[in-house]
Scaffold this motif. Structure first.
Motif, PDB file in Angstrom:
ATOM      1  N   SER A 132       9.166 -15.387  10.151  1.00  0.00           N
ATOM      2  CA  SER A 132       9.116 -13.924  10.209  1.00  0.00           C
ATOM      3  C   SER A 132       9.011 -13.335   8.806  1.00  0.00           C
ATOM      4  N   LEU A 133       9.760 -13.912   7.859  1.00  0.00           N
ATOM      5  CA  LEU A 133       9.736 -13.432   6.473  1.00  0.00           C
ATOM      6  C   LEU A 133       8.331 -13.575   5.893  1.00  0.00           C
ATOM      7  N   VAL A 139       6.167 -10.838   6.916  1.00  0.00           N
ATOM      8  CA  VAL A 139       6.408  -9.622   6.133  1.00  0.00           C
ATOM      9  C   VAL A 139       5.710  -9.725   4.777  1.00  0.00           C
ATOM     10  N   PHE A 140       5.830 -10.893   4.139  1.00  0.00           N
ATOM     11  CA  PHE A 140       5.281 -11.054   2.782  1.00  0.00           C
ATOM     12  C   PHE A 140       3.751 -10.978   2.749  1.00  0.00           C
ATOM     13  N   LYS A 145       1.921  -9.242   4.861  1.00  0.00           N
ATOM     14  CA  LYS A 145       1.454  -8.110   5.652  1.00  0.00           C
ATOM     15  C   LYS A 145       0.465  -7.223   4.895  1.00  0.00           C
ATOM     16  N   ASN A 171       2.935  -5.909  -0.419  1.00  0.00           N
ATOM     17  CA  ASN A 171       3.982  -6.848  -0.026  1.00  0.00           C
ATOM     18  C   ASN A 171       3.784  -8.196  -0.722  1.00  0.00           C
TER      19      ASN A 171
END
Lengths: 341, 341
Positions: free
Chosen positions: B246-247, B250-251, B253, B257
């Motif tokens: 999941s992280l 995010v990174f 995205k 980011n």
């Protein structure tokens, strides 16, 4: 569709149940009955009192009470009144953020189990995979027989198919390894039952799965006893907390890190929310003859809203009828665990 | 101090065991015996062949073999030869990254359990709290009796005190809630035994703990049966993997980011490493009469190094002598589970 909401249940009652229920009425078009201390509910509603039905119940079951005696003795508690209303057909589902043990006991004693179902199970949907993963049972029954687990598997499969949107839901038995021979005696005997149900085309049994698999999205329904399920769920919560704390440590380590973290803040916040077990909604009590949804004790208004939405979908889904129609296939003989009840 | 290293065990053998052992010899001042296929070990050693002792063992136990028949039939496998050497006093400890089941079976059959100990347990130290948390048992015994769990608690307590550096180690029983009455029958009966051991001052029993508590640092030793322990451990691994994925989402995205993540990369890498169960070292097989350390199957040279260091500390600690001296307090009668063996 009328949803009965226990207005006194949870840490943020009556504010959260009242606000969440009002939002559900507006956005989902459901009728709402708020059950609880009338003056407190009216104070919370203010000039919106005309929008919902209020059923007064001046007593309350607290979190530290013994569930059985609380349900038996507090006939005028918000939770018991809500469950009695459901039982007598004055609504289509109950949502409560009150004591888990009392809700389970009350649902079993007042609303009753589906005829033929041995035990009701707590079945949350965990945030993993495309549709989430149902963990059944996560704590209602510390001691289980193979037949209980067979019933959990079949009920979970119906739920995953009709409510979670899984086609041909993959059902796994949580064990200490993936080989067929893994597990303790309960798992060995359950494996045989699930395999037979799979061979008969009643469920899509994919075999034993490990704790890792539950979060990898490779199953839709993870079947286990309530003891193991509770340990699994709480471990997941503990690890999530632990990692979030570690992440915070990284973000606050230096000024540069703080600046970088600020950029990511919004997306990380969304990620954190997506990991929150409570965000998926409430926990269904599967095996009860009418829909009962347990919202988390710390629910805010939006969690209550999500739980009401889930109750609505549950009530519309027809899975209780499916379970009733198939109950003959979920039985293996007399109840081995009946002494434990 | 002489550590016997199974040079053929694990996914990266013989490279990882050879390199890890050489580093341990240099940095820790221990003598090393490498057991395995001589030509392969010599090829790996190159011109460093003079630094370590090599004991040839031309056979190998693979990961998919049945542990009992593998140990019985492959007398000249690296693992069996290593364990025989330990048993006959030709070294002080064994480190192997080979098959867990075979190592446990081999240690039990060849090195033997401490007299009076019913079952050996797999006891990894998880990354939580100041000193880590020992989880005992994490998978050796799917079926346990209350007496086994009492013995696990006491052995874990000695280990935490002498090796993990915990003063008066806090021992918790993993259950589905913290109240004394929580759990299934095994937990109820074990609770009584642990409470009595606590009251007698033999362990510092803090009561029932939930899965969350294992990772909150509130206990030093988490006692459970091997089935539940395995589910707990694998769930933790699964959740860590899930969050890391999941992280990453995010990174990646957006470009902003990605830039922010680049700033955090080094510190996040360290955090990820600190969450890796394998980084703490190997898993001790507690209850065996001499130190045996299981390194993870995917161990690289530095994991093997850490496991050799752990073996050294274990051998120097005197906890096997402590267990022997106190064994009389860890017994409750005839072995209830002996039929299962």
């Amino acid at each position: 569709m009328k949803i009965i909401v226990d207005a006194m249940g949870g840490d943020n009652a009556p504010q959260a149940p009242v606000e969440g229920a009002l939002r559900a009425k507006k956005e989902l078009g459901v009728d709402i009955v708020l059950v609880g201390k009338e003056s407190e509910i009216r104070r919370e509603l203010g000039d919106r009192a005309g929008e919902v039905e209020i059923v007064p119940a001046e007593d309350m079951i607290t979190m530290d009470e013994d569930p059985v005696s609380a349900v038996r003795n507090k006939k005028n508690s918000s939770m018991v009144v809500a469950l009695r209303m459901l039982s007598s057909g004055e609504g289509d589902a109950v949502v409560s953020a009150g004591s888990t043990g009392a809700l389970l006991t009350g649902a079993t004693l007042i609303v009753k189990r589906i005829n033929g179902i041995r035990r009701a199970a707590m079945a949350p949907v965990l945030p993993a995979g495309e549709h989430g993963v149902m963990l059944i049972d996560c704590g209602a029954n510390a001691e289980c027989t193979p037949e209980y687990l067979l019933q959990f598997a079949c009920m979970g499969s119906f739920y995953a198919g009709k409510i979670m949107g899984c086609e041909n839901p993959r059902v796994g038995l949580v064990s200490n390894g993936t080989e067929d021979s893994k597990g303790d005696e309960l798992r060995h005997r359950t494996f045989e039952l699930l395999k037979a149900a799979g061979d008969a085309g009643r469920i899509n049994f994919v075999g034993n799965v490990e704790g890792t698999t539950v979060f990898s999205g490779a199953v839709d329904v993870a079947v286990t006893d309530g003891f193991t399920g509770n340990v699994l769920l709480k471990t997941a919560e503990g690890v999530i907390k632990f990692i979030m704390k570690s992440l915070k440590g990284v973000f606050y380590k230096s000024t540069v890190n703080k600046l970088a973290a600020a950029v990511l803040k919004k997306d990380l916040g969304e990620m954190k929310k997506s990991l929150d077990v409570n965000e998926v909604g409430g926990t269904a009590l599967l095996g009860i003859s009418k829909p009962v949804i347990k919202a988390h004790g710390s629910s805010d208004a939006s969690s209550i809203f999500a739980a009401v939405r889930q109750a609505k979908v549950f009530a519309e889904s027809g899975i209780i009828e499916d379970i009733k129609a198939n109950i003959g296939f979920f039985r293996t003989g007399p109840d081995e665990g009946s002494k434990a009840e």
